[in-house]
Design a protein around this motif. Structure first.
Motif: not given
Lengths: 213, 801
Positions: A12-14, A17, A20, A23, A106-107, B645, B648, B650-651, B692
């Protein structure tokens, strides 16, 4: 966090970091939903390997021009070709949520990728034990699309495994695997072990990639 | 003749071909079909051994002989098929000494590709590939077509249609099921059986994938649903590997022993698949000498199906969701006119979430092309929901087009007692399969008595029989008339329901909510009438599953009538409720949160509530400018800075979308106009099936009030250019995932430059970078989704100034 969650977070590209809670909760429920949607399958066969020259490898009857693969398979007599997929259920799930909830898409996408990797890692562990008895050591998985190993080999690759029939894994005219959450890979079998990297990811020349390990 | 014997006496297929060819020297990767010409004697010899072992049906060596799989420069498909059939004929002459009648079957295997929408093979392309080889097969003198080793209902439908429409040969079909009784693409036994019988195959069954022992449970299930003769062709056990080679280790005697059980269970035709040899077939036919056939038994189940799910009507009541229908729905009509498929698909997904079992699909509007709209909606719906669909149209062309491309056995709404209607609809049901909703009206209109409606139902059932359509495929709709204009109509409907159930034993359906037309507080009447109808024998109610009153009636009825084991479903639905509606406590939960916070945190329900609250006191446009846009900007900047990120981002986007929808409704009620929005085309380029990235960009652009025309994935340059010209679009966004498809991106850009020079082009995707984007001539490279928003803003700011 367990291994696959960490992996999903990376996809997810974190990076480094902190993630949260919201997520994290989404990741955990996505894994749960995937578990009911996926139907994982794997097929593999072992072929003889010969290195024609520095940038040409023969695996069974498949001739591959790739220096990187040649390096990966250096000293190998044989190689496993494998195809694995999570099945069409995952694609249907992704399409469905694309209508209403892109964050979840995405997730789910990241979780499915992590799930597939974990599946392959577990399977490979069994293969490692089995091959050790025969006196073979495994090289890292190397897939079409890594480095100079062209994705145009996918079709022949799948044919050698009879993958469309055996596990429902096929390829489009544009060399993309369908279902989309699928992998093909070569695993070299050598008589000596090489102390090496865990993943093919680092073989990639895209050094600025956000998903790099 | 084959068909005269099938199902009346035991018939025997042959065994494996591939492994035997390999033992004769076929190399891995070599096309087995070429051996028909290169080594006809070897192929003939294998066929001969099978005939000698007792096979009645020998499959020609044509498994992979279709233009999608068979690519060989030296041989034409036609000559391969001719040689293959010739080899079987020759083998029969050599191997059959006892004058029994034997058959040469054209063997048809899968194309090896996944069909759209998940793969890239079109349904009609698959059909064409099958048609070609099947016509060659018939011309070459095949006695039947055996379609086998199929794992996708859609592909097998293309194959069966190709056989039925282009040849006069009998068609038998076997599919690969796994140990759970599922196809690789998710189909189960009832759904597969219903679809294949609907298409009119002469026999169906299972082959490959497993050994005989593993097939027993699946066979048991097949026997429960299949009315036609059943075929079983197992492998010689489960595949095993030794030195990288696949092998099978069930010996002929053990194989025959299990095949005996398979005959006991009711299989009418048996044979072998991978790993079986003439010795297996010999042992099997020797064993079968002491057995007699168990003739097929007709099954009365009324089944509608999709690719992955079957709904059986007749015991527990079933819900048909009515929401995909433009009647009386302004927003839905607008979606149809604008070809806004997403809106329509969402209606489908919502109904599934609310508990619908089947979805009615009606897209009829006077000024749209219903045939193509119906096809598009059916195709797309089947990629987001596995619920079976009910094709609802008065346009017979749209009905046929939809039935043709439908993946499964659909419900058809409707046929009625008028001769004209039955003449048009029944041939389609006969050809494609389907369950017909039969309305009890005829040339005289709708009878005012129950008896009159029961009589028409009888006429329809009788007429269907003339076509060979059994009453299990008729679901009678005795019609609901409003009680406000016809006081006795509810009683007539309920009496008619009971009457058709008792007299004909058929399933029934009703459009329930008509009953209350013209009355106040309609849900109350509707729900009560719904309960009464179910209690009078209603098999399927067409209702709105989002209506809480209807769903309460439904779950209560199922619990009361023991259709809900341990009241499980009822408790799942209402276990957390105290009997009062939820909304009161919701309010207290969310009222404290501001719209800005809700969007920044990506909380949908809270955003919905906060927007609705604000709209009570402020103008929608002010809310957008003062709360919504600033919140989105904050999140967008955070994303750029690397503190927020993608999930988030997109949420927040999804939460904002919901708030926008609330405000749009308010605006519409006040009669205000949406301001004219700038159009942007988005597409994933030809050859690329991953969308996507494009979908992420779409959500964000829509947040910033752009009108996104989403052309989907795998889109040709011509389609994109045509649409850009037609709608005078000033910005096109293209996405590509792989290096191999970036060439198509370049081609699209070239065409756009030629056809629509004033149009800007932005590109994005995993393999792209600035350098690459420059090289293919794009105006802008967006490294992430927010960049495309900023670029779009700058493009249109420029055009305005």
């Amino acid at each position: 966090m367990d291994g696959r969650t960490l992996e999903a977070v990376r996809y997810l590209g974190y990076g480094n970091h902190a993630i949260d809670d919201c997520t994290l909760e989404l990741i955990s429920s996505s894994f749960k939903e995937l578990e009911t949607a996926e139907s994982r399958r794997i097929v593999y066969r072992i072929f003889d390997v010969s290195l024609e020259d520095a940038d040409c490898v023969m695996i069974g009857t498949m001739k591959i021009k790739s220096r990187k693969l040649g390096i990966n398979l250096e000293g190998c007599e044989r190689a496993v070709l494998l195809g694995a997929t999570l099945g069409t259920g995952v694609d249907l799930l992704l399409r469905r949520y694309a209508l209403t909830d892109m964050a979840r898409v995405v997730v789910l996408q990241a979780c499915a990728a992590a799930m597939l990797e974990e599946y392959l890692d577990d399977w490979q562990e069994d293969l490692r034990m089995e091959q050790k008895k025969e006196g073979y050591y495994l090289r890292p998985r190397f897939s079409p699309g890594y480095g100079d190993f062209s994705v145009e080999h996918q079709k022949e690759f799948l044919r050698m495994l009879d993958a469309p029939k055996r596990i429902g894994l096929s390829v489009t005219d544009g060399h993309m695997l369908t279902p989309s959450k699928s992998v093909t890979a070569v695993i070299g079998l050598g008589r000596y072990s090489v102390s090496c990297h865990q993943s093919g990811c680092r073989e990639c020349e895209k050094a600025d990639c956000a998903y790099r390990r | 003749m084959f068909l005269e014997r099938l199902g009346k006496e035991l018939l025997y297929y042959d065994g494996g071909m591939g492994t035997l060819l390999q033992s004769k020297g076929l190399k891995p990767g070599e096309l087995p079909e070429t051996w028909n010409i290169k080594h006809p004697d070897e192929v003939t010899d294998i066929h001969r051994q099978y005939y000698e072992a007792g096979s009645d049906i020998v499959l020609a060596n044509t498994f992979g002989a279709n233009s999608l799989k068979f690519h060989d420069s030296a041989y034409q498909l036609k000559e391969i098929v001719e040689a293959a059939i010739r080899n079987v004929r020759k083998a029969a002459a050599l191997g059959v000494q006892d004058e029994r009648e034997v058959y040469a079957a054209l063997d048809v295997g899968p194309t090896g590709k996944l069909l759209k929408p998940l793969g890239d093979l079109g349904f009609e392309e698959a059909y064409e590939a099958f048609r070609e080889v099947m016509q060659y097969g018939e011309e070459a003198g095949a006695d039947l077509i055996h379609i086998e080793t199929m794992s996708d209902t859609y592909e097998v439908k293309a194959a069966v249609l190709a056989a039925k429409e282009n040849t006069n040969l009998p068609v038998t079909v076997t599919m690969i099921f796994d140990e759970k009784g599922k196809l690789l693409t998710g189909g189960d036994v009832p759904s597969v059986t219903a679809m294949l019988e609907g298409l009119g195959v002469d026999a169906l069954g299972i082959n490959c994938g497993m050994g005989p022992a593993q097939m027993l449970p699946v066979l048991e299930e097949i026997m429960e649903y299949a009315s036609v003769p059943v075929i079983v062709k197992p492998n010689a056990g489960l595949p095993k590997q030794r030195d990288g080679e696949v092998y099978y280790d069930v010996e002929p005697e053990a194989f025959a022993e299990t095949m005996e059980k398979i005959l006991d269970m009711g299989a009418c035709a048996i044979g072998g698949c991978c790993g079986t040899t003439p010795a297996h077939i010999r042992a099997m036919t020797d064993m079968a000498q002491r057995r007699r056939i168990k003739p097929p038994v007709y099954k009365e189940h009324t089944i509608v199906s999709s690719y992955g799910r079957a709904v059986v009507l007749g015991t527990k009541p079933v819900i048909i969701g009515e929401r995909i229908n433009p009647t009386g729905k302004k927003r839905f009509r607008q979606a149809l006119k604008e070809q806004d498929l997403d809106y329509i698909l969402k209606e489908g997904v919502i109904q599934q979430d609310r508990g619908a079992h089947i979805l009615d699909v009606n897209v009829g509007l006077p000024d749209i092309d219903e045939v193509s709209m119906m096809q598009a909606v059916i195709t797309e719906l089947q990629s987001v929901t596995s619920l079976p669909l009910q094709i609802d149209t008065v346009d017979i062309r749209a009905m046929e087009a939809a039935m043709r491309i439908y993946n499964g056995k659909p419900m058809i709404n409707s046929v009625n007692g008028k001769k004209e209607s039955m003449d048009a609809v029944f041939p389609l049901i006969k050809k494609y399969g389907g369950v017909a909703a039969a309305l009890t009206l005829d040339e005289e209109g709708i009878p005012s008595t129950a008896e009159g409606r029961i009589r028409i139902a009888g006429n329809i059932i009788k007429e269907a029989e003339k076509y060979g359509i059994h009453k299990k495929d008729i679901v009678v709709d005795v019609l609901t008339m409003t009680i406000s204009s016809e006081p006795g109509s509810a009683r007539v409907t309920l009496d008619a329901l009971r009457g058709v159930r008792e007299r004909y034993g058929v399933c029934t359906m009703l459009g329930v909510s008509n009953i209350s037309f013209g009355l106040p507080c309609r849900p109350v009447i509707n729900a009560n009438f719904y309960t009464m109808a179910m209690h009078s024998g209603l098999s399927a109610g067409i209702i709105n599953p989002s209506s809480e009153d209807m769903m309460r009636a439904y779950y209560s009825y199922c619990a009361l009538m023991n259709h809900d084991e341990n009241c499980g479903e009822y408790i799942r639905q209402y276990g957390n409720q105290t009997g009062t509606p939820l909304t009161a406590q919701d309010t207290s939960l969310t009222s404290s949160m501001t719209l800005t916070t809700a969007i920044e945190k990506g909380l949908k329900e809270e955003a919905h509530h906060a927007a609705a609250e604000l709209a009570k006191t402020q103008e929608p446009l002010d809310i957008i400018n003062q709360y919504l846009i600033p919140a989105l900007d904050t999140v967008g900047k955070g994303f750029e800075a690397g503190t927020v990120f993608l999930p988030q981002l997109l949420m927040s986007a999804d939460a904002a979308k919901i708030a926008f929808a609330v405000l749009k409704d308010v605006l519409a009620k006040k009669g205000g106009e949406d301001r004219k929005k700038e159009k942007i085309i988005l597409a994933t380029v030809r050859g690329d099936i991953h969308d996507i990235g494009k979908n992420i960009v779409k959500v964000l652009l829509e947040n910033y009030s752009f009108d996104v025309i989403d052309l989907g994935k795998d889109v040709s340059p011509e389609t994109i250019a045509l649409r850009a010209c037609r709608e005078d679009v000033k910005l096109v966004g293209l996405s590509a995932l792989m290096t191999t498809t970036v060439v198509n991106m370049e081609e699209t850009i070239k065409l756009l430059r030629k056809e629509k020079p004033d149009c800007k082009i932005m590109v994005g995707g995993a393999v792209l970078n600035q350098e690459y984007a420059d090289m293919i001539g794009a105006d802008f490279y967006g490294k992430d989704a927010m960049q495309s928003v900023y670029y779009a803003q700058s493009v249109f700011a420029g055009s305005l100034s």
